[in-house]
Write an enzyme that holds these catalytic residues in place. Sequence first.
Site, PDB file in Angstrom:
ATOM      1  N   LEU A  56      -3.194  13.473 -14.853  1.00  0.00           N
ATOM      2  CA  LEU A  56      -2.786  12.074 -15.056  1.00  0.00           C
ATOM      3  C   LEU A  56      -1.461  11.786 -14.337  1.00  0.00           C
ATOM      4  CD1 LEU A  56      -3.514  12.145 -18.879  1.00  0.00           C
ATOM      5  CD2 LEU A  56      -4.895  10.944 -17.176  1.00  0.00           C
TER       6      LEU A  56
ATOM      7  N   LYS B  41       2.911  28.511 -13.185  1.00  0.00           N
ATOM      8  CA  LYS B  41       4.252  28.265 -13.738  1.00  0.00           C
ATOM      9  C   LYS B  41       5.158  29.501 -13.721  1.00  0.00           C
ATOM     10  CE  LYS B  41       3.172  24.359 -16.731  1.00  0.00           C
ATOM     11  NZ  LYS B  41       3.404  23.714 -18.012  1.00  0.00           N
TER      12      LYS B  41
ATOM     13  N   ASP C 287       9.066  20.515 -19.758  1.00  0.00           N
ATOM     14  CA  ASP C 287       8.148  20.450 -20.910  1.00  0.00           C
ATOM     15  C   ASP C 287       8.930  20.383 -22.233  1.00  0.00           C
ATOM     16  OD1 ASP C 287       5.713  20.418 -19.555  1.00  0.00           O
ATOM     17  OD2 ASP C 287       5.564  22.604 -19.483  1.00  0.00           O
TER      18      ASP C 287
ATOM     19  N   GLY D 221       0.003  27.988 -32.994  1.00  0.00           N
ATOM     20  CA  GLY D 221      -0.280  28.346 -31.597  1.00  0.00           C
ATOM     21  C   GLY D 221       0.968  28.974 -30.997  1.00  0.00           C
TER      22      GLY D 221
ATOM     23  N   LEU E 233       0.371  18.387 -29.853  1.00  0.00           N
ATOM     24  CA  LEU E 233       0.629  18.434 -28.403  1.00  0.00           C
ATOM     25  C   LEU E 233      -0.562  17.946 -27.570  1.00  0.00           C
ATOM     26  CD1 LEU E 233       3.296  19.806 -29.016  1.00  0.00           C
ATOM     27  CD2 LEU E 233       2.672  21.670 -27.522  1.00  0.00           C
TER      28      LEU E 233
ATOM     29  N   TYR F  85      -3.005  15.767 -25.700  1.00  0.00           N
ATOM     30  CA  TYR F  85      -2.726  14.431 -25.153  1.00  0.00           C
ATOM     31  C   TYR F  85      -3.923  13.787 -24.460  1.00  0.00           C
ATOM     32  CZ  TYR F  85      -2.423  17.018 -20.777  1.00  0.00           C
ATOM     33  OH  TYR F  85      -2.722  17.823 -19.719  1.00  0.00           O
TER      34      TYR F  85
HETATM   35  P1  NAP Z   1      -2.783  28.450 -24.715  1.00  0.00           P
HETATM   36  O1  NAP Z   1      -1.835  29.169 -23.787  1.00  0.00           O
HETATM   37  O2  NAP Z   1      -4.237  28.716 -24.668  1.00  0.00           O
HETATM   38  O3  NAP Z   1      -2.231  28.744 -26.189  1.00  0.00           O
HETATM   39  C1  NAP Z   1      -2.856  28.274 -27.356  1.00  0.00           C
HETATM   40  C2  NAP Z   1      -2.847  29.389 -28.406  1.00  0.00           C
HETATM   41  O4  NAP Z   1      -3.373  28.876 -29.619  1.00  0.00           O
HETATM   42  C3  NAP Z   1      -3.703  30.597 -28.019  1.00  0.00           C
HETATM   43  O5  NAP Z   1      -2.994  31.775 -28.307  1.00  0.00           O
HETATM   44  C4  NAP Z   1      -4.918  30.428 -28.924  1.00  0.00           C
HETATM   45  O6  NAP Z   1      -5.525  31.681 -29.211  1.00  0.00           O
HETATM   46  C5  NAP Z   1      -4.281  29.845 -30.151  1.00  0.00           C
HETATM   47  N1  NAP Z   1      -5.227  29.183 -31.053  1.00  0.00           N
HETATM   48  C6  NAP Z   1      -6.394  28.565 -30.768  1.00  0.00           C
HETATM   49  N2  NAP Z   1      -6.929  28.046 -31.888  1.00  0.00           N
HETATM   50  C7  NAP Z   1      -6.089  28.335 -32.908  1.00  0.00           C
HETATM   51  C8  NAP Z   1      -6.095  28.067 -34.304  1.00  0.00           C
HETATM   52  N3  NAP Z   1      -7.075  27.357 -34.890  1.00  0.00           N
HETATM   53  N4  NAP Z   1      -5.066  28.533 -35.060  1.00  0.00           N
HETATM   54  C9  NAP Z   1      -4.070  29.219 -34.496  1.00  0.00           C
HETATM   55  N5  NAP Z   1      -4.003  29.512 -33.176  1.00  0.00           N
HETATM   56  C10 NAP Z   1      -4.999  29.075 -32.388  1.00  0.00           C
HETATM   57  O7  NAP Z   1      -2.620  26.874 -24.531  1.00  0.00           O
HETATM   58  P2  NAP Z   1      -1.314  26.067 -24.078  1.00  0.00           P
HETATM   59  O8  NAP Z   1      -1.273  25.981 -22.606  1.00  0.00           O
HETATM   60  O9  NAP Z   1      -0.155  26.634 -24.807  1.00  0.00           O
HETATM   61  O10 NAP Z   1      -1.681  24.611 -24.602  1.00  0.00           O
HETATM   62  C11 NAP Z   1      -1.804  24.340 -25.996  1.00  0.00           C
HETATM   63  C12 NAP Z   1      -2.029  22.849 -26.204  1.00  0.00           C
HETATM   64  O11 NAP Z   1      -0.856  22.136 -25.790  1.00  0.00           O
HETATM   65  C13 NAP Z   1      -3.191  22.269 -25.413  1.00  0.00           C
HETATM   66  O12 NAP Z   1      -3.848  21.314 -26.201  1.00  0.00           O
HETATM   67  C14 NAP Z   1      -2.522  21.563 -24.244  1.00  0.00           C
HETATM   68  O13 NAP Z   1      -3.252  20.486 -23.745  1.00  0.00           O
HETATM   69  C15 NAP Z   1      -1.249  21.074 -24.937  1.00  0.00           C
HETATM   70  N6  NAP Z   1      -0.148  20.796 -24.001  1.00  0.00           N
HETATM   71  C16 NAP Z   1       0.364  19.541 -24.029  1.00  0.00           C
HETATM   72  C17 NAP Z   1       1.381  19.197 -23.174  1.00  0.00           C
HETATM   73  C18 NAP Z   1       1.929  17.799 -23.225  1.00  0.00           C
HETATM   74  O14 NAP Z   1       2.660  17.406 -22.303  1.00  0.00           O
HETATM   75  N7  NAP Z   1       1.619  17.039 -24.253  1.00  0.00           N
HETATM   76  C19 NAP Z   1       1.910  20.164 -22.272  1.00  0.00           C
HETATM   77  C20 NAP Z   1       1.355  21.448 -22.287  1.00  0.00           C
HETATM   78  C21 NAP Z   1       0.317  21.745 -23.158  1.00  0.00           C
HETATM   79  P3  NAP Z   1      -6.828  32.118 -28.333  1.00  0.00           P
HETATM   80  O15 NAP Z   1      -6.363  32.140 -26.901  1.00  0.00           O
HETATM   81  O16 NAP Z   1      -7.151  33.448 -28.901  1.00  0.00           O
HETATM   82  O17 NAP Z   1      -7.846  31.051 -28.592  1.00  0.00           O
END
Ligand code: NAP
Length: 284
Positions: free
Chosen positions: A17, A67, A107, A132, A225, A227
């Site tokens: 986006l 990153k 971020d 998470g 988080l 979006y």
């Molecule tokens: P990530 O590296 O995959 O980390 C997410 C973690 O959460 C993983 O360790 C995952 O484990 C764990 N998890 C999944 N389901 C869970 C649950 N029910 N309970 C507890 N832990 C759980 O992802 P990320 O890059 O950090 O992103 C996380 C979220 O943030 C995403 O939705 C992303 O879109 C959002 N985000 C938003 C922004 C923004 O600007 N708003 C910026 C960055 C990221 P497993 O890998 O074992 O499933």
Amino acid sequence: MTKLKYGLIGHPVKHSLSPAMQNAAFGALGINAEYVLYDIEPENLETFLKNAASSRIAGLNVTIPHKIKAKEYLERRGSLDENARRLGAVNTIKISEDGTLCGYNTDGPGFYRSLIEDLKFEPEGKNVFVLGAGGAARAVVMYLGNGPKNIFISDVDMAKTTDLKAHYKKYFDGNRLAIVDENDFKEKLKASDLLINATPVGMKGSDPSPVDASLLHYGLYVYDLVYNRPSTELVKTATSLKLHASTGAGMLLYQGAIAFEIWTGARAPVAIMKKALREALRNG
Ligand code: NAP
């Protein structure tokens, strides 16, 4: 005057986006620049960064999977601001006219600004529960630093929480950050003022709330988080319980606005960027 180039490097990048948001900002301020997407395979990252200045690129955003590698490159061949160095990851690069590259991470600052502006929540001295422990959680936790009284973290993958705690302890007071497991999940959430969902649960329309409604107590603030949707089950559930809740659209907006300010030195036209982002999300 030649048009300046800006863009996002990632793999894949096509659903981003950021072009809508950044091009709206350039247009509003009359800056002769264009923001495009660069889909870069991991093995081509170094060459791309080496050639960026001679390709007249003035600034970049960096996303998955680059990153950490971009931070390592800038450690060797450029510079890093304190926040990016501490976090160990770069999401913004400024390329100066003399060809030097400097890495930042917006971020954490973007999240913080959204927390204050959108949720009206000040984390200093409060208890913060982070669900998470992946990359996004790391950016948030490392930016909150010693601000909150306690940070509780929980992840289905325990190794990730241990890693995050070890990293946090290098820079901040480790006693403030506690790893939560299923035995003390309820108790620690009840003691919290803010719940942050940093898992991908909520990105799909069919996703349930990652936390059961019965565990959301009165007075809890909720920041999701996620979006990519107008709302999530977690935000809907929290709102129906009369809690203050926000999706991560504000974090996305402000991380982009702060990157824009780093590149241009101009104040970001936030209202215009927000409108462009909302339209792109609606059409996305
Ligand atoms: P990530 O590296 O995959 O980390 C997410 C973690 O959460 C993983 O360790 C995952 O484990 C764990 N998890 C999944 N389901 C869970 C649950 N029910 N309970 C507890 N832990 C759980 O992802 P990320 O890059 O950090 O992103 C996380 C979220 O943030 C995403 O939705 C992303 O879109 C959002 N985000 C938003 C922004 C923004 O600007 N708003 C910026 C960055 C990221 P497993 O890998 O074992 O499933």
